[in-house]
Design an enzyme around this catalytic site. Structure first.
Site, PDB file in Angstrom:
ATOM      1  CB  SER A 143      48.887  27.465  55.934  1.00 10.17           C
ATOM      2  OG  SER A 143      49.528  26.963  54.771  1.00 10.17           O
ATOM      3  CE1 TYR A 157      53.053  30.878  56.865  1.00  8.41           C
ATOM      4  CE2 TYR A 157      53.066  28.701  55.849  1.00  8.41           C
ATOM      5  CZ  TYR A 157      52.467  29.929  56.042  1.00  8.41           C
ATOM      6  OH  TYR A 157      51.269  30.207  55.424  1.00  8.41           O
TER       7      TYR A 157
HETATM    8  P1  NAP Z   1      50.796  38.861  51.606  1.00  7.06           P
HETATM    9  O1  NAP Z   1      50.269  39.055  50.256  1.00  7.06           O
HETATM   10  O2  NAP Z   1      52.248  39.007  51.869  1.00  7.06           O
HETATM   11  O3  NAP Z   1      49.971  39.801  52.610  1.00  7.06           O
HETATM   12  C1  NAP Z   1      50.264  39.769  53.995  1.00  7.06           C
HETATM   13  C2  NAP Z   1      49.428  40.805  54.732  1.00  7.06           C
HETATM   14  O4  NAP Z   1      49.732  40.715  56.131  1.00  7.06           O
HETATM   15  C3  NAP Z   1      49.732  42.229  54.291  1.00  7.06           C
HETATM   16  O5  NAP Z   1      48.561  43.004  54.368  1.00  7.06           O
HETATM   17  C4  NAP Z   1      50.742  42.695  55.340  1.00  7.06           C
HETATM   18  O6  NAP Z   1      50.739  44.123  55.473  1.00  7.06           O
HETATM   19  C5  NAP Z   1      50.168  42.000  56.569  1.00  7.06           C
HETATM   20  N1  NAP Z   1      51.170  41.874  57.635  1.00  7.06           N
HETATM   21  C6  NAP Z   1      52.361  41.232  57.602  1.00  7.06           C
HETATM   22  N2  NAP Z   1      53.024  41.418  58.756  1.00  7.06           N
HETATM   23  C7  NAP Z   1      52.232  42.208  59.526  1.00  7.06           C
HETATM   24  C8  NAP Z   1      52.359  42.768  60.826  1.00  7.06           C
HETATM   25  N3  NAP Z   1      53.464  42.591  61.602  1.00  7.06           N
HETATM   26  N4  NAP Z   1      51.342  43.520  61.305  1.00  7.06           N
HETATM   27  C9  NAP Z   1      50.237  43.746  60.555  1.00  7.06           C
HETATM   28  N5  NAP Z   1      50.060  43.249  59.330  1.00  7.06           N
HETATM   29  C10 NAP Z   1      51.055  42.495  58.819  1.00  7.06           C
HETATM   30  O7  NAP Z   1      50.453  37.369  52.148  1.00  7.06           O
HETATM   31  P2  NAP Z   1      49.255  36.377  51.766  1.00  7.06           P
HETATM   32  O8  NAP Z   1      49.784  35.390  50.822  1.00  7.06           O
HETATM   33  O9  NAP Z   1      48.027  37.130  51.433  1.00  7.06           O
HETATM   34  O10 NAP Z   1      49.064  35.629  53.171  1.00  7.06           O
HETATM   35  C11 NAP Z   1      48.010  36.011  54.080  1.00  7.06           C
HETATM   36  C12 NAP Z   1      47.752  34.872  55.052  1.00  7.06           C
HETATM   37  O11 NAP Z   1      47.430  33.699  54.324  1.00  7.06           O
HETATM   38  C13 NAP Z   1      48.945  34.517  55.927  1.00  7.06           C
HETATM   39  O12 NAP Z   1      48.499  34.219  57.229  1.00  7.06           O
HETATM   40  C14 NAP Z   1      49.503  33.267  55.281  1.00  7.06           C
HETATM   41  O13 NAP Z   1      50.141  32.431  56.201  1.00  7.06           O
HETATM   42  C15 NAP Z   1      48.227  32.624  54.758  1.00  7.06           C
HETATM   43  N6  NAP Z   1      48.431  31.697  53.639  1.00  7.06           N
HETATM   44  C16 NAP Z   1      48.802  32.142  52.404  1.00  7.06           C
HETATM   45  C17 NAP Z   1      48.934  31.233  51.359  1.00  7.06           C
HETATM   46  C18 NAP Z   1      49.256  31.668  49.959  1.00  7.06           C
HETATM   47  O14 NAP Z   1      49.361  30.778  49.089  1.00  7.06           O
HETATM   48  N7  NAP Z   1      49.396  32.932  49.663  1.00  7.06           N
HETATM   49  C19 NAP Z   1      48.722  29.878  51.594  1.00  7.06           C
HETATM   50  C20 NAP Z   1      48.385  29.462  52.874  1.00  7.06           C
HETATM   51  C21 NAP Z   1      48.217  30.382  53.892  1.00  7.06           C
HETATM   52  P3  NAP Z   1      52.078  44.927  55.912  1.00  7.06           P
HETATM   53  O15 NAP Z   1      53.256  44.196  55.339  1.00  7.06           O
HETATM   54  O16 NAP Z   1      51.875  46.295  55.379  1.00  7.06           O
HETATM   55  O17 NAP Z   1      52.094  44.913  57.408  1.00  7.06           O
END
Ligand code: NAP
Length: 259
Positions: A143, A157
């Site tokens: 991130s 985080y």
């Molecule tokens: P999201 O929509 O909440 O999706 C998160 C995914 O991770 C889901 O598939 C969830 O599935 C899985 N997950 C969470 N806890 C888990 C666990 N204990 N074991 C296995 N799977 C798990 O989040 P997102 O926004 O796509 O974020 C994905 C990544 O991008 C993260 O690493 C986040 O830090 C990074 N990121 C996101 C943003 C943004 O703007 N969205 C920005 C910077 C970085 P389950 O809940 O079913 O386990």
């Protein structure tokens, strides 16, 4: 022109939703067979159904990234289904908010367990398969928050996302002789269900701080991850690529107002 990745296999952790689902879609469109993981089976099934019919095959494995045994099981199953693992996208992550004065040891542990330890576990589990592929690729979703910027409520985080990059640099060195590259994508604010939970006001505010004038899409991140997975990126390792529409560039909100 990039060499086709058709027939390669990728594991995308957290591939059932959000950015991971976007990465999975980009890869399956490119002909890569993809195993997505997550804990919630319904979300996995929904994404598998949505991506069916694309050039690459896609299937789900319910696995908790905090459990090293689950990661080993996911890799074993991916090898059984598709014959190997060429690419690991360590993407699963959580971003609960909590001010420093309120954070409990459990809050801190939960974020580090998924975001940092989970990254290490899936890479460890896939090492043998990535080595035998002869062109292994690890792409970590970090991130901008932590490695580059800060945001109130995300000290734990941000630390977990910076920890991923500390891991990446030494892992890239250790794995270079095995022809495995380890790189990271650093998303800005990407429109996902997870981010949507922050509320419309937050989304609008963040979009207005982005020189490109919009929040990112999951495809923006998928394309960057796909680049790191190509044969043409074989000489790039230990690096991170910011994908944020210029969000980290303005010196202040006045700089944005000048646009
Ligand atoms: P999201 O929509 O909440 O999706 C998160 C995914 O991770 C889901 O598939 C969830 O599935 C899985 N997950 C969470 N806890 C888990 C666990 N204990 N074991 C296995 N799977 C798990 O989040 P997102 O926004 O796509 O974020 C994905 C990544 O991008 C993260 O690493 C986040 O830090 C990074 N990121 C996101 C943003 C943004 O703007 N969205 C920005 C910077 C970085 P389950 O809940 O079913 O386990």
């Amino acid at each position: 022109m990039f060499t086709s990745l058709q027939g390669r296999t990728a594991i995308v952790t957290g591939g059932s939703k959000g950015i991971g689902r976007g990465i999975a879609e980009t890869f399956t469109r490119a002909g890569v067979d993809v195993v997505i993981t997550g804990r919630n089976s319904d979300d996995l099934d929904r994404t598998v159904a949505a991506l069916a019919g694309l050039p690459g095959r896609v299937s789900g494995i319910s696995a908790d990234i905090c459990d090293p045994e689950d990661s080993r099981r996911a890799v074993t199953e991916a090898v059984r289904r598709y014959g190997g693992v060429d690419i690991v996208c360590a993407n699963a992550g959580i971003f609960p908010s909590g001010r420093l004065e309120d954070l409990t040891p459990d809050d801190i542990e939960a974020v580090l367990a998924v975001n940092f330890k989970g990254t290490v576990y899936i890479v460890q589990a896939a090492l043998a398969a990535l080595t035998s592929s002869g062109h292994g690729r690890v792409v970590i979703t970090s991130s901008i928050t932590g490695p580059i910027t800060g945001y109130p409520g995300w000290s734990h985080y941000g630390a977990s996302k910076a920890a991923q990059l500390g891991f990446l640099r030494t892992a890239a060195m250790e794995l270079a002789p095995k022809k495995i590259t380890v790189n990271a994508v650093l998303p800005g604010n990407i429109v996902t269900d997870g981010l949507g939970e922050m509320g419309q006001e937050y989304l609008d505010q963040m979009a207005s701080a982005v020189p490109a004038g919009r929040l990112g899409s999951v495809a923006d991140i998928g394309n960057a991850a796909l680049f790191f997975a190509t044969d043409e990126a074989a000489y790039i390792t230990g690096q991170s690529l910011v994908v944020d529409g210029g969000q980290i560039l303005p010196e202040s909100h006045l700089a944005i107002a000048e646009l």
